[in-house]
Design a protein around this motif. Structure first.
Motif, short mmCIF file in Angstrom:
data_model
loop_
_atom_site.label_atom_id
_atom_site.label_comp_id
_atom_site.label_asym_id
_atom_site.label_seq_id
_atom_site.Cartn_x
_atom_site.Cartn_y
_atom_site.Cartn_z
N GLU B 120 26.18 23.66 -1.26
CA GLU B 120 27.59 23.85 -0.93
C GLU B 120 28.47 23.06 -1.90
O GLU B 120 29.50 23.55 -2.40
CB GLU B 120 27.82 23.33 0.50
N LEU B 121 28.04 21.83 -2.16
CA LEU B 121 28.79 20.98 -3.09
C LEU B 121 28.82 21.59 -4.50
O LEU B 121 29.87 21.66 -5.15
CB LEU B 121 28.14 19.58 -3.13
N THR B 122 27.66 22.07 -4.93
CA THR B 122 27.58 22.70 -6.26
C THR B 122 28.51 23.91 -6.34
O THR B 122 29.24 24.08 -7.33
CB THR B 122 26.12 23.15 -6.55
N ASN B 123 28.46 24.73 -5.29
CA ASN B 123 29.32 25.92 -5.28
C ASN B 123 30.80 25.54 -5.35
O ASN B 123 31.58 26.17 -6.06
CB ASN B 123 29.06 26.77 -4.04
N ALA B 124 31.15 24.50 -4.59
CA ALA B 124 32.55 24.06 -4.57
C ALA B 124 32.98 23.57 -5.96
O ALA B 124 34.08 23.89 -6.44
CB ALA B 124 32.74 22.96 -3.54
N ILE B 125 32.10 22.80 -6.58
CA ILE B 125 32.43 22.29 -7.93
C ILE B 125 32.57 23.47 -8.91
O ILE B 125 33.48 23.50 -9.75
CB ILE B 125 31.37 21.28 -8.43
N ALA B 126 31.64 24.44 -8.76
CA ALA B 126 31.68 25.60 -9.66
C ALA B 126 32.98 26.38 -9.48
O ALA B 126 33.63 26.78 -10.46
CB ALA B 126 30.48 26.50 -9.39
N VAL B 127 33.38 26.58 -8.22
CA VAL B 127 34.63 27.31 -7.95
C VAL B 127 35.82 26.52 -8.52
O VAL B 127 36.72 27.09 -9.15
CB VAL B 127 34.81 27.54 -6.43
N PHE B 128 35.79 25.20 -8.32
CA PHE B 128 36.87 24.36 -8.84
C PHE B 128 36.96 24.48 -10.37
O PHE B 128 38.05 24.67 -10.93
CB PHE B 128 36.61 22.90 -8.45
N LEU B 129 35.80 24.42 -11.03
CA LEU B 129 35.80 24.47 -12.50
C LEU B 129 36.20 25.85 -13.02
O LEU B 129 36.85 25.95 -14.06
CB LEU B 129 34.44 24.08 -13.06
N ARG B 130 35.83 26.88 -12.31
CA ARG B 130 36.22 28.23 -12.75
C ARG B 130 37.73 28.41 -12.67
O ARG B 130 38.30 29.23 -13.40
CB ARG B 130 35.53 29.29 -11.91
N GLY B 131 38.35 27.63 -11.81
CA GLY B 131 39.81 27.71 -11.69
C GLY B 131 40.54 26.98 -12.81
O GLY B 131 41.76 27.09 -12.94
N LYS B 132 39.80 26.23 -13.58
CA LYS B 132 40.42 25.47 -14.68
C LYS B 132 40.29 26.27 -15.97
O LYS B 132 39.42 27.14 -16.10
CB LYS B 132 39.72 24.11 -14.85
N ASP B 133 41.14 25.91 -16.96
CA ASP B 133 41.01 26.63 -18.23
C ASP B 133 39.72 26.23 -18.95
O ASP B 133 39.10 25.22 -18.63
CB ASP B 133 42.26 26.44 -19.11
N GLU B 134 39.36 27.05 -19.93
CA GLU B 134 38.06 26.91 -20.57
C GLU B 134 37.87 25.53 -21.21
O GLU B 134 36.80 24.93 -21.13
CB GLU B 134 37.90 28.00 -21.63
N LEU B 135 38.93 25.04 -21.83
CA LEU B 135 38.83 23.76 -22.53
C LEU B 135 38.51 22.63 -21.56
O LEU B 135 37.57 21.86 -21.78
CB LEU B 135 40.15 23.47 -23.27
N LYS B 136 39.24 22.57 -20.47
CA LYS B 136 39.01 21.51 -19.48
C LYS B 136 37.63 21.63 -18.86
O LYS B 136 36.94 20.63 -18.66
CB LYS B 136 40.10 21.56 -18.41
N ARG B 137 37.26 22.87 -18.57
CA ARG B 137 35.94 23.10 -17.96
C ARG B 137 34.83 22.62 -18.88
O ARG B 137 33.92 21.92 -18.47
CB ARG B 137 35.79 24.60 -17.67
N ASN B 138 34.97 22.99 -20.16
CA ASN B 138 33.92 22.61 -21.11
C ASN B 138 33.87 21.09 -21.31
O ASN B 138 32.79 20.52 -21.46
CB ASN B 138 34.16 23.31 -22.46
N ILE B 139 35.04 20.47 -21.33
CA ILE B 139 35.06 19.00 -21.47
C ILE B 139 34.35 18.35 -20.26
O ILE B 139 33.52 17.45 -20.43
CB ILE B 139 36.51 18.48 -21.58
N PHE B 140 34.64 18.86 -19.09
CA PHE B 140 34.02 18.30 -17.87
C PHE B 140 32.49 18.47 -17.92
O PHE B 140 31.74 17.53 -17.65
CB PHE B 140 34.60 19.02 -16.63
N ILE B 141 32.06 19.67 -18.28
CA ILE B 141 30.61 19.94 -18.28
C ILE B 141 29.90 19.14 -19.38
O ILE B 141 28.81 18.61 -19.17
CB ILE B 141 30.34 21.46 -18.41
N GLN B 142 30.57 19.07 -20.51
CA GLN B 142 29.93 18.28 -21.60
C GLN B 142 29.77 16.83 -21.18
O GLN B 142 28.78 16.20 -21.49
CB GLN B 142 30.78 18.36 -22.87
N ARG B 143 30.76 16.31 -20.50
CA ARG B 143 30.70 14.89 -20.12
C ARG B 143 29.71 14.66 -18.98
O ARG B 143 28.90 13.74 -19.04
CB ARG B 143 32.11 14.40 -19.72
N TYR B 144 29.75 15.51 -17.93
CA TYR B 144 28.98 15.19 -16.73
C TYR B 144 27.70 16.01 -16.57
O TYR B 144 26.88 15.68 -15.73
CB TYR B 144 29.87 15.32 -15.49
#
Lengths: 292, 186
Positions: B120-144
């Motif tokens: 559930e937590l993973t899905n929520a994070i995924a939905v949250f990240l999909r709502g962000k623009d590509e640059l922010k999403r990629n920065i988040f994923i690269q970091r964490y």
């Protein structure tokens, strides 16, 4: 393990389970094939070299070319052009420089000159040159200083020197004059200078007899005298036949034609004429001797 | 060889699939593992285990994105390795080491509820990240996800380090609020 730590680990693990496409998208730059570092370096060096070549071309070729073709006229440039022509053999040394000591028999030649302050100085120096002809290097240097005047070669278009001089009639105003020098000192000829349409009146004559100022239709002067032609307003092109066919298409507007005649011991000479033209802020002249 | 062909080979149980997978993703999985475990040999072991896990899981699993799938396996293996290393550092006594060794025999110890919670937590994070623009999403994923250093991320995206830091800070804050809004309390 503290609760906080456990929570952090939970989120960390949850991030580890994110959808595969999202994870792969973020790492696209790892997966894309990178060019080897040396290719990038070579590309960078190549770009730098190309830029340097372009800059060198602009600095050493385009700018001098543009300056030469479109820059304002001055004595230095005229001298440079003449020296280039001299190097290429189109103008001989004897003709391009006025050397009063060497050219004893030349009469009726017309020269460009400049540097108003040198007028009297030149005359004095000429005397010195004669006096100290045999005294080695010193006299040679002084003789060099007399070489300010450039002979106008027949049929060749030259850029005329322009001098700004105070106008005696207008308080504080300046006018532009075209300085010439006619003949050689003590050649015994009385020269007559006559502008054809009075667009270039004779503004002043400086020389051996008496200095005269003021616009005149025609004046007499002696060999070696310096004359200044008042440029006045330029003439509308209204010549039935272009006196300088080689100016066709060069957009040089003809200002006036100045005739040079002379007399010595009852014998009359016609030394020809100078056609004076203007293009932009520059004046050009061509010396035409009378045929026959 | 493209991913579809590699997956096809693996589904047919053709060992050429492993060879091609290694050839294509060895560096990538190595990079993922090395960011988590310090030891080069341990990272190599994680990568080798990644091929083994992939071989065992395909089939029945048929990943839509092979690179992401392998990265997730490599990351999870490296995290397990990291935890082991740190337990050794903390305890290092015989009992701890024996317990660690025995942990291989048991499951990961998570209850069904915990697994559901994590999904559930993973899905929520995924939905949250999909709502962000590509640059922010990629920065988040690269970091964490990939644990890339902030400096490196900044260099890659040609940004200032402080900009990246502030983007990450805002994303963390927004994620916290989002999870609370979705009723996920960790």
């Amino acid at each position: 393990m503290s609760q906080k730590r456990e929570k952090e680990e939970k989120i960390f693990e949850a991030i580890g389970d994110l959808p595969e496409d999202m994870v792969a998208d973020a790492a696209n730059y790892w997966l894309s094939e990178k060019k080897p570092w040396y290719i990038e370096k070579w590309l960078l060096a190549g770009k730098g070299f190309a830029c340097a070549v372009c800059a060198a071309l602009v600095i050493f070729w385009v700018v001098p070319w543009a300056y030469k073709n479109y820059g304002g006229g001055n004595q230095m440039k005229t001298e440079q052009l003449l020296s280039e022509k001299k190097e290429s053999g189109s103008v001989s040394n004897e003709e391009s420089e006025f050397d009063c000591a060497a050219d004893e028999n030349i009469i009726g030649e017309i020269y460009l000159w400049s540097e108003a302050g040198n007028t009297l100085e030149n005359a004095d120096t000429e005397k010195n040159v004669d006096r100290k002809k045999a005294s080695g290097e010193k006299s040679k240097q002084e003789k060099d200083s007399t070489r300010k005047d450039k002979k106008i070669k027949e049929g060749k278009t030259v850029r005329l020197n322009v001098k700004s001089v105070p106008d005696g009639n207008l308080s504080g105003g300046n006018i532009s004059v075209l300085p010439f020098r006619v003949g050689k000192k003590d050649d015994g000829i009385t020269y007559t200078i006559r502008p054809e349409i009075l667009k270039c009146s004779v503004f002043s004559v400086t020389g051996s007899v008496q200095d005269r100022k003021g616009d005149a239709k025609a004046v007499d002067c002696m060999g070696g005298d310096r004359i200044e032609l008042n440029t006045l307003e330029q003439c509308e092109p209204g010549w039935e036949r272009n006196p300088v066919p080689e100016w066709d298409g060069k957009k040089i507007i003809i200002v006036d034609i100045v005739h040079f005649t002379g007399e010595k011991e009852g014998e009359k000479y016609d030394f020809g004429r100078i056609v004076i033209g203007k293009k932009g802020g520059n004046y050009y002249g061509v010396y035409q001797k009378r045929n026959g | 060889m493209d991913d579809e062909k590699i997956i096809g080979l693996l589904l047919k149980r053709d060992e050429e699939g492993i060879v091609q997978m290694q050839k294509k993703y060895n560096k990538y999985c190595g990079a993922v593992a090395r960011r988590i475990v310090d030891n080069y040999e341990d990272a190599e072991e994680c990568v080798n285990d990644t091929w083994f896990r992939a071989w065992n899981s395909i089939p029945p699993h048929q990943p839509e994105n092979l690179a992401g799938y392998l990265a997730k396996i490599a990351r999870n293996l490296a995290m397990s390795c990291y935890k082991k290393q740190h337990r050794k550092k903390r305890g290092g006594d015989n009992v701890t080491m024996a317990l660690d060794e025995l942990s291989d025999c048991v499951s990961d110890g998570k209850r069904v509820e915990e697994r559901m919670e994590q999904r559930e937590l993973t899905n929520a994070i995924a939905v949250f990240l999909r709502g962000k623009d590509e640059l922010k999403r990629n920065i988040f994923i690269q970091r964490y996800f990939y644990l890339v250093e902030v400096k490196e991320i900044a260099a890659h995206f040609q940004m200032k380090e402080n900009t990246v830091k502030s983007i990450l800070y805002r994303l963390r804050k927004e994620l916290g609020k989002y999870l609370q809004k979705e009723g996920i309390y960790i």
